[in-house]
Design a protein around this motif. Sequence first.
Motif, PDB file in Angstrom:
ATOM      1  N   TYR A  78       0.772  -1.295   0.127  1.00  0.00           N
ATOM      2  CA  TYR A  78      -0.265   0.009  -0.022  1.00  0.00           C
ATOM      3  C   TYR A  78       1.060   0.937  -0.133  1.00  0.00           C
ATOM      4  O   TYR A  78       1.949   1.369   0.658  1.00  0.00           O
ATOM      5  N   ASP A  79       0.512   2.196  -0.898  1.00  0.00           N
ATOM      6  CA  ASP A  79       1.143   3.338  -0.789  1.00  0.00           C
ATOM      7  C   ASP A  79       0.735   4.036   0.501  1.00  0.00           C
ATOM      8  O   ASP A  79      -0.297   4.196   0.929  1.00  0.00           O
ATOM      9  N   ILE A  80       1.809   5.207   1.062  1.00  0.00           N
ATOM     10  CA  ILE A  80       1.487   5.651   2.258  1.00  0.00           C
ATOM     11  C   ILE A  80       0.266   6.636   2.259  1.00  0.00           C
ATOM     12  O   ILE A  80      -0.405   6.799   3.405  1.00  0.00           O
ATOM     13  N   SER A  81      -0.194   6.946   1.073  1.00  0.00           N
ATOM     14  CA  SER A  81      -1.175   8.088   0.746  1.00  0.00           C
ATOM     15  C   SER A  81      -2.449   7.248   1.084  1.00  0.00           C
ATOM     16  O   SER A  81      -3.414   7.880   1.295  1.00  0.00           O
ATOM     17  N   GLU A  82      -2.410   5.981   1.053  1.00  0.00           N
ATOM     18  CA  GLU A  82      -3.558   5.028   1.043  1.00  0.00           C
ATOM     19  C   GLU A  82      -3.701   4.730   2.601  1.00  0.00           C
ATOM     20  O   GLU A  82      -4.587   3.861   2.891  1.00  0.00           O
ATOM     21  N   CYS A  83      -2.801   5.052   3.457  1.00  0.00           N
ATOM     22  CA  CYS A  83      -2.737   4.649   4.784  1.00  0.00           C
ATOM     23  C   CYS A  83      -2.855   5.546   6.015  1.00  0.00           C
ATOM     24  O   CYS A  83      -2.847   6.751   5.702  1.00  0.00           O
ATOM     25  N   TYR A  84      -3.629   5.197   7.247  1.00  0.00           N
ATOM     26  CA  TYR A  84      -3.357   5.623   8.206  1.00  0.00           C
ATOM     27  C   TYR A  84      -2.291   5.553   9.112  1.00  0.00           C
ATOM     28  O   TYR A  84      -1.769   4.373   9.124  1.00  0.00           O
ATOM     29  N   THR A  85      -1.756   6.470   9.859  1.00  0.00           N
ATOM     30  CA  THR A  85      -0.767   6.027  10.909  1.00  0.00           C
ATOM     31  C   THR A  85      -1.743   5.800  12.327  1.00  0.00           C
ATOM     32  O   THR A  85      -3.074   5.658  12.098  1.00  0.00           O
ATOM     33  N   ILE A  86      -1.287   4.991  13.123  1.00  0.00           N
ATOM     34  CA  ILE A  86      -1.738   4.551  14.393  1.00  0.00           C
ATOM     35  C   ILE A  86      -2.658   5.766  14.988  1.00  0.00           C
ATOM     36  O   ILE A  86      -3.608   5.343  15.271  1.00  0.00           O
ATOM     37  N   ASN A  87      -1.794   6.882  15.137  1.00  0.00           N
ATOM     38  CA  ASN A  87      -2.416   7.962  15.959  1.00  0.00           C
ATOM     39  C   ASN A  87      -3.722   8.426  15.161  1.00  0.00           C
ATOM     40  O   ASN A  87      -4.756   8.734  15.783  1.00  0.00           O
ATOM     41  N   PHE A 137     -11.326   7.451  15.222  1.00  0.00           N
ATOM     42  CA  PHE A 137     -12.470   6.526  15.579  1.00  0.00           C
ATOM     43  C   PHE A 137     -12.726   6.720  17.038  1.00  0.00           C
ATOM     44  O   PHE A 137     -13.425   5.926  17.856  1.00  0.00           O
ATOM     45  N   GLY A 138     -11.971   7.494  17.675  1.00  0.00           N
ATOM     46  CA  GLY A 138     -12.002   7.576  19.217  1.00  0.00           C
ATOM     47  C   GLY A 138     -11.726   6.311  20.039  1.00  0.00           C
ATOM     48  O   GLY A 138     -12.536   6.019  20.945  1.00  0.00           O
ATOM     49  N   ILE A 139     -10.771   5.628  19.631  1.00  0.00           N
ATOM     50  CA  ILE A 139     -10.308   4.214  20.278  1.00  0.00           C
ATOM     51  C   ILE A 139      -8.871   4.484  20.758  1.00  0.00           C
ATOM     52  O   ILE A 139      -8.134   5.218  20.503  1.00  0.00           O
ATOM     53  N   SER A 140      -8.600   3.559  21.874  1.00  0.00           N
ATOM     54  CA  SER A 140      -7.194   3.696  22.297  1.00  0.00           C
ATOM     55  C   SER A 140      -6.297   3.121  21.490  1.00  0.00           C
ATOM     56  O   SER A 140      -6.523   2.312  20.595  1.00  0.00           O
ATOM     57  N   GLU A 141      -4.901   3.282  21.549  1.00  0.00           N
ATOM     58  CA  GLU A 141      -3.829   2.634  20.844  1.00  0.00           C
ATOM     59  C   GLU A 141      -3.922   1.211  21.164  1.00  0.00           C
ATOM     60  O   GLU A 141      -3.658   0.414  20.086  1.00  0.00           O
ATOM     61  N   THR A 142      -4.154   0.616  22.155  1.00  0.00           N
ATOM     62  CA  THR A 142      -4.102  -0.674  22.693  1.00  0.00           C
ATOM     63  C   THR A 142      -5.385  -1.528  21.900  1.00  0.00           C
ATOM     64  O   THR A 142      -5.103  -2.562  21.133  1.00  0.00           O
ATOM     65  N   ALA A 143      -6.460  -0.726  21.758  1.00  0.00           N
ATOM     66  CA  ALA A 143      -7.548  -1.247  20.981  1.00  0.00           C
ATOM     67  C   ALA A 143      -7.249  -1.513  19.443  1.00  0.00           C
ATOM     68  O   ALA A 143      -7.616  -2.233  18.736  1.00  0.00           O
ATOM     69  N   GLN A 159      -4.114  -1.635  17.853  1.00  0.00           N
ATOM     70  CA  GLN A 159      -3.162  -2.993  17.971  1.00  0.00           C
ATOM     71  C   GLN A 159      -3.886  -3.971  18.179  1.00  0.00           C
ATOM     72  O   GLN A 159      -3.706  -4.936  17.385  1.00  0.00           O
ATOM     73  N   ASP A 160      -4.968  -4.358  18.704  1.00  0.00           N
ATOM     74  CA  ASP A 160      -5.602  -5.306  18.910  1.00  0.00           C
ATOM     75  C   ASP A 160      -6.545  -5.798  17.540  1.00  0.00           C
ATOM     76  O   ASP A 160      -6.614  -6.854  17.197  1.00  0.00           O
ATOM     77  N   VAL A 161      -7.108  -4.655  17.039  1.00  0.00           N
ATOM     78  CA  VAL A 161      -7.763  -4.894  15.700  1.00  0.00           C
ATOM     79  C   VAL A 161      -6.833  -5.361  14.489  1.00  0.00           C
ATOM     80  O   VAL A 161      -7.378  -6.287  13.798  1.00  0.00           O
ATOM     81  N   ILE A 162      -5.733  -4.900  14.804  1.00  0.00           N
ATOM     82  CA  ILE A 162      -4.509  -5.059  13.687  1.00  0.00           C
ATOM     83  C   ILE A 162      -4.095  -6.287  13.796  1.00  0.00           C
ATOM     84  O   ILE A 162      -4.141  -7.085  12.747  1.00  0.00           O
ATOM     85  N   LYS A 163      -3.991  -6.997  15.032  1.00  0.00           N
ATOM     86  CA  LYS A 163      -3.554  -8.241  15.238  1.00  0.00           C
ATOM     87  C   LYS A 163      -4.763  -9.424  15.128  1.00  0.00           C
ATOM     88  O   LYS A 163      -4.506 -10.491  14.491  1.00  0.00           O
ATOM     89  N   ARG A 164      -5.786  -9.068  15.426  1.00  0.00           N
ATOM     90  CA  ARG A 164      -6.972  -9.878  15.460  1.00  0.00           C
ATOM     91  C   ARG A 164      -7.171 -10.353  14.038  1.00  0.00           C
ATOM     92  O   ARG A 164      -7.745 -11.319  13.594  1.00  0.00           O
ATOM     93  N   ASN A 165      -7.206  -8.997  13.116  1.00  0.00           N
ATOM     94  CA  ASN A 165      -7.656  -9.245  11.870  1.00  0.00           C
ATOM     95  C   ASN A 165      -6.580  -9.482  10.878  1.00  0.00           C
ATOM     96  O   ASN A 165      -6.581  -9.373   9.683  1.00  0.00           O
ATOM     97  N   ASN A 166      -5.166  -9.788  11.280  1.00  0.00           N
ATOM     98  CA  ASN A 166      -4.050  -9.624  10.437  1.00  0.00           C
ATOM     99  C   ASN A 166      -3.921  -8.778   9.385  1.00  0.00           C
ATOM    100  O   ASN A 166      -3.607  -9.051   8.408  1.00  0.00           O
ATOM    101  N   ILE A 167      -4.190  -7.461   9.801  1.00  0.00           N
ATOM    102  CA  ILE A 167      -4.030  -6.360   8.812  1.00  0.00           C
ATOM    103  C   ILE A 167      -2.436  -6.139   8.594  1.00  0.00           C
ATOM    104  O   ILE A 167      -1.868  -6.007   9.687  1.00  0.00           O
TER     105      ILE A 167
END
Length: 191
Positions: free
Chosen positions: A139-148, A154-160, A162-170
Amino acid sequence: MTTIDTYINQMSTNIKVQRICQYCGGDFTARTTTTRYCSHKCNSRDYKEKKKASKVNKSNSDTAKITTQPIEVVKAKEFLTAKEVALLLGCSLRTVYRLIDNGTIKAVNLGERMTRVKRADLNNIMEHPITLQYEPVEYDISECYTINEVQNKFGISETAVQDVIKRNNIPKTKKGKYAYVPKKIIDELLT
């Protein structure tokens, strides 16, 4: 009292046998051949320990029966409730409903609070697990979000996040000190 009875009484009080206490292990002189403890205190303590051990063993076996009984009952059913599915899978009820919502587990809603899962379908899922795999696409960086950015949007914590990324193999790309995740996949999952 006859002379024979007197003689027997004197004999029984004159017996002195060296023994070892079965509780404390100390030497003592016993007055009968069946004495096992050096004192009433050792006798009482040994009795209490044996009773306590007996109660603990009974409690542990009762607990084991209680915890295994519901699983055995559930395994015998053909149609399961969401709560029973959670018990079988060893997960939370919310996770079961999430798996039903995303189609991983097939279920039928017969009415309010009447979701049922066929046991055969659940067995099939366990034999052939479904995992969400995203194709390894660059993916090009222009097509991506940073974690921040994901946190802020979405108003969620960094842990949440990371959990979404790990659980869904993103797929996650690191450039410098920032980690980037594809906007398309994150938007699909979190909206």
